[in-house]
Design a protein around this motif. Sequence first.
Motif, PDB file in Angstrom:
ATOM      1  N   ALA A  52       0.566  -1.131  -0.278  1.00  0.00           N
ATOM      2  CA  ALA A  52       0.024  -0.297  -0.042  1.00  0.00           C
ATOM      3  C   ALA A  52       1.360   1.163   0.138  1.00  0.00           C
ATOM      4  N   ALA A  53       1.776   1.640   0.769  1.00  0.00           N
ATOM      5  CA  ALA A  53       3.242   2.594   0.911  1.00  0.00           C
ATOM      6  C   ALA A  53       3.531   2.838  -0.423  1.00  0.00           C
ATOM      7  N   ALA A  54       3.858   0.990  -1.074  1.00  0.00           N
ATOM      8  CA  ALA A  54       4.737   1.694  -2.624  1.00  0.00           C
ATOM      9  C   ALA A  54       3.573   2.015  -3.782  1.00  0.00           C
ATOM     10  N   GLU A  55       2.138   1.309  -3.535  1.00  0.00           N
ATOM     11  CA  GLU A  55       1.053   2.090  -4.374  1.00  0.00           C
ATOM     12  C   GLU A  55       1.243   3.805  -4.015  1.00  0.00           C
ATOM     13  N   SER A  56       1.073   3.771  -3.199  1.00  0.00           N
ATOM     14  CA  SER A  56       1.001   5.241  -2.319  1.00  0.00           C
ATOM     15  C   SER A  56       2.112   6.065  -3.086  1.00  0.00           C
ATOM     16  N   LEU A  57       3.086   5.808  -3.419  1.00  0.00           N
ATOM     17  CA  LEU A  57       4.577   6.251  -3.766  1.00  0.00           C
ATOM     18  C   LEU A  57       4.077   6.011  -5.246  1.00  0.00           C
ATOM     19  N   TYR A  58       4.373   5.169  -6.517  1.00  0.00           N
ATOM     20  CA  TYR A  58       3.920   5.095  -6.902  1.00  0.00           C
ATOM     21  C   TYR A  58       2.911   6.169  -7.517  1.00  0.00           C
ATOM     22  N   TYR A  59       1.487   6.315  -7.201  1.00  0.00           N
ATOM     23  CA  TYR A  59       0.156   7.427  -7.620  1.00  0.00           C
ATOM     24  C   TYR A  59       0.848   8.608  -7.495  1.00  0.00           C
ATOM     25  N   SER A  60       1.678   8.956  -6.671  1.00  0.00           N
ATOM     26  CA  SER A  60       2.267   9.834  -5.923  1.00  0.00           C
ATOM     27  C   SER A  60       3.315  11.169  -7.081  1.00  0.00           C
ATOM     28  N   CYS A  61       4.077   9.374  -7.333  1.00  0.00           N
ATOM     29  CA  CYS A  61       5.031  10.663  -8.752  1.00  0.00           C
ATOM     30  C   CYS A  61       5.490   9.366  -9.941  1.00  0.00           C
ATOM     31  N   PHE A  62       4.125   9.337 -10.350  1.00  0.00           N
ATOM     32  CA  PHE A  62       3.483   8.688 -11.321  1.00  0.00           C
ATOM     33  C   PHE A  62       4.675   8.982 -12.701  1.00  0.00           C
ATOM     34  N   ASP A  63       5.140  10.045 -12.800  1.00  0.00           N
ATOM     35  CA  ASP A  63       5.091  10.494 -14.112  1.00  0.00           C
ATOM     36  C   ASP A  63       6.487   9.627 -13.533  1.00  0.00           C
ATOM     37  N   ILE A  64       7.498   9.752 -12.364  1.00  0.00           N
ATOM     38  CA  ILE A  64       9.010   8.586 -12.482  1.00  0.00           C
ATOM     39  C   ILE A  64       8.868   7.858 -12.367  1.00  0.00           C
ATOM     40  N   LEU A  65       8.160   7.351 -12.714  1.00  0.00           N
ATOM     41  CA  LEU A  65       7.564   5.590 -11.191  1.00  0.00           C
ATOM     42  C   LEU A  65       7.313   4.456 -11.644  1.00  0.00           C
ATOM     43  N   GLU A  66       6.278   5.179 -12.745  1.00  0.00           N
ATOM     44  CA  GLU A  66       5.346   4.808 -14.015  1.00  0.00           C
ATOM     45  C   GLU A  66       5.813   3.461 -14.811  1.00  0.00           C
ATOM     46  N   ARG A  67       5.169   2.584 -14.116  1.00  0.00           N
ATOM     47  CA  ARG A  67       6.227   1.244 -14.873  1.00  0.00           C
ATOM     48  C   ARG A  67       4.354   0.208 -14.876  1.00  0.00           C
ATOM     49  N   ASP A  68       4.170  -0.787 -16.105  1.00  0.00           N
ATOM     50  CA  ASP A  68       3.015  -1.457 -16.481  1.00  0.00           C
ATOM     51  C   ASP A  68       3.077  -2.462 -15.593  1.00  0.00           C
ATOM     52  N   GLU A  69       4.586  -3.061 -14.818  1.00  0.00           N
ATOM     53  CA  GLU A  69       4.385  -4.315 -14.246  1.00  0.00           C
ATOM     54  C   GLU A  69       4.197  -3.552 -12.918  1.00  0.00           C
ATOM     55  N   ALA A  70       4.650  -2.932 -12.117  1.00  0.00           N
ATOM     56  CA  ALA A  70       4.068  -2.243 -10.899  1.00  0.00           C
ATOM     57  C   ALA A  70       2.645  -2.243 -10.406  1.00  0.00           C
ATOM     58  N   GLU A  71       1.625  -2.256 -11.785  1.00  0.00           N
ATOM     59  CA  GLU A  71       0.794  -2.425 -11.825  1.00  0.00           C
ATOM     60  C   GLU A  71       0.456  -3.125 -11.398  1.00  0.00           C
ATOM     61  N   SER A  72       0.472  -3.846 -12.394  1.00  0.00           N
ATOM     62  CA  SER A  72       0.227  -5.488 -12.356  1.00  0.00           C
ATOM     63  C   SER A  72       0.915  -6.467 -10.891  1.00  0.00           C
ATOM     64  N   ILE A  73       1.842  -6.134 -10.585  1.00  0.00           N
ATOM     65  CA  ILE A  73       2.119  -6.400  -9.470  1.00  0.00           C
ATOM     66  C   ILE A  73       1.199  -6.307  -8.151  1.00  0.00           C
ATOM     67  N   PHE A  74       0.561  -4.802  -8.298  1.00  0.00           N
ATOM     68  CA  PHE A  74       0.263  -4.181  -6.879  1.00  0.00           C
ATOM     69  C   PHE A  74      -1.312  -4.996  -7.001  1.00  0.00           C
ATOM     70  N   HIS A  75      -1.765  -5.290  -8.191  1.00  0.00           N
ATOM     71  CA  HIS A  75      -3.614  -6.252  -8.809  1.00  0.00           C
ATOM     72  C   HIS A  75      -3.046  -7.765  -8.316  1.00  0.00           C
ATOM     73  N   ILE A  76      -2.029  -8.480  -8.661  1.00  0.00           N
ATOM     74  CA  ILE A  76      -2.143  -9.790  -8.174  1.00  0.00           C
ATOM     75  C   ILE A  76      -1.693 -10.128  -6.981  1.00  0.00           C
ATOM     76  N   PHE A  77      -1.301  -9.072  -6.099  1.00  0.00           N
ATOM     77  CA  PHE A  77      -0.876  -9.058  -5.046  1.00  0.00           C
ATOM     78  C   PHE A  77      -2.214  -9.216  -3.922  1.00  0.00           C
ATOM     79  N   ASP A  78      -3.252  -7.611  -4.925  1.00  0.00           N
ATOM     80  CA  ASP A  78      -4.375  -8.022  -3.524  1.00  0.00           C
ATOM     81  C   ASP A  78      -4.935  -9.296  -4.298  1.00  0.00           C
ATOM     82  N   VAL A  79      -5.048  -9.928  -5.441  1.00  0.00           N
ATOM     83  CA  VAL A  79      -6.288 -11.082  -5.576  1.00  0.00           C
ATOM     84  C   VAL A  79      -5.708 -12.481  -4.328  1.00  0.00           C
TER      85      VAL A  79
END
Length: 115
Positions: A52-79
Amino acid sequence: MSNNDLSLIEKFKSLMQQAMLYAQYSHDYIFDDSVEDSVAIAYLNIAASKFAAAESLYYSCFDILERDEAESIFHIFDVYMVEMLTNHKTEHSHQWTDIEYNRLKDAFDSSAFAF
């Protein structure tokens, strides 16, 4: 790319790695009969907090951290998390917990965040 951007990327990667390490502990302990399931759930909670902390950082600094794989990992972890908690609550086999964890591990291991 500035030094601040590189530092932010390294901090994000470290947070992702910490989250995955705790997810691994949760997986290992849910299958260890010598350890109470509550220990696995506690590690799952830590992993969820780190992700959750990583996802918050990711979206607050999206222009620097954007990676499709991060979003996929967040989703798969939730599952994975929902699967483990549902199976624990209903006292069902953790077969699907294992399957979802392996999906998470595969996604993580093939990402830029891998150990």
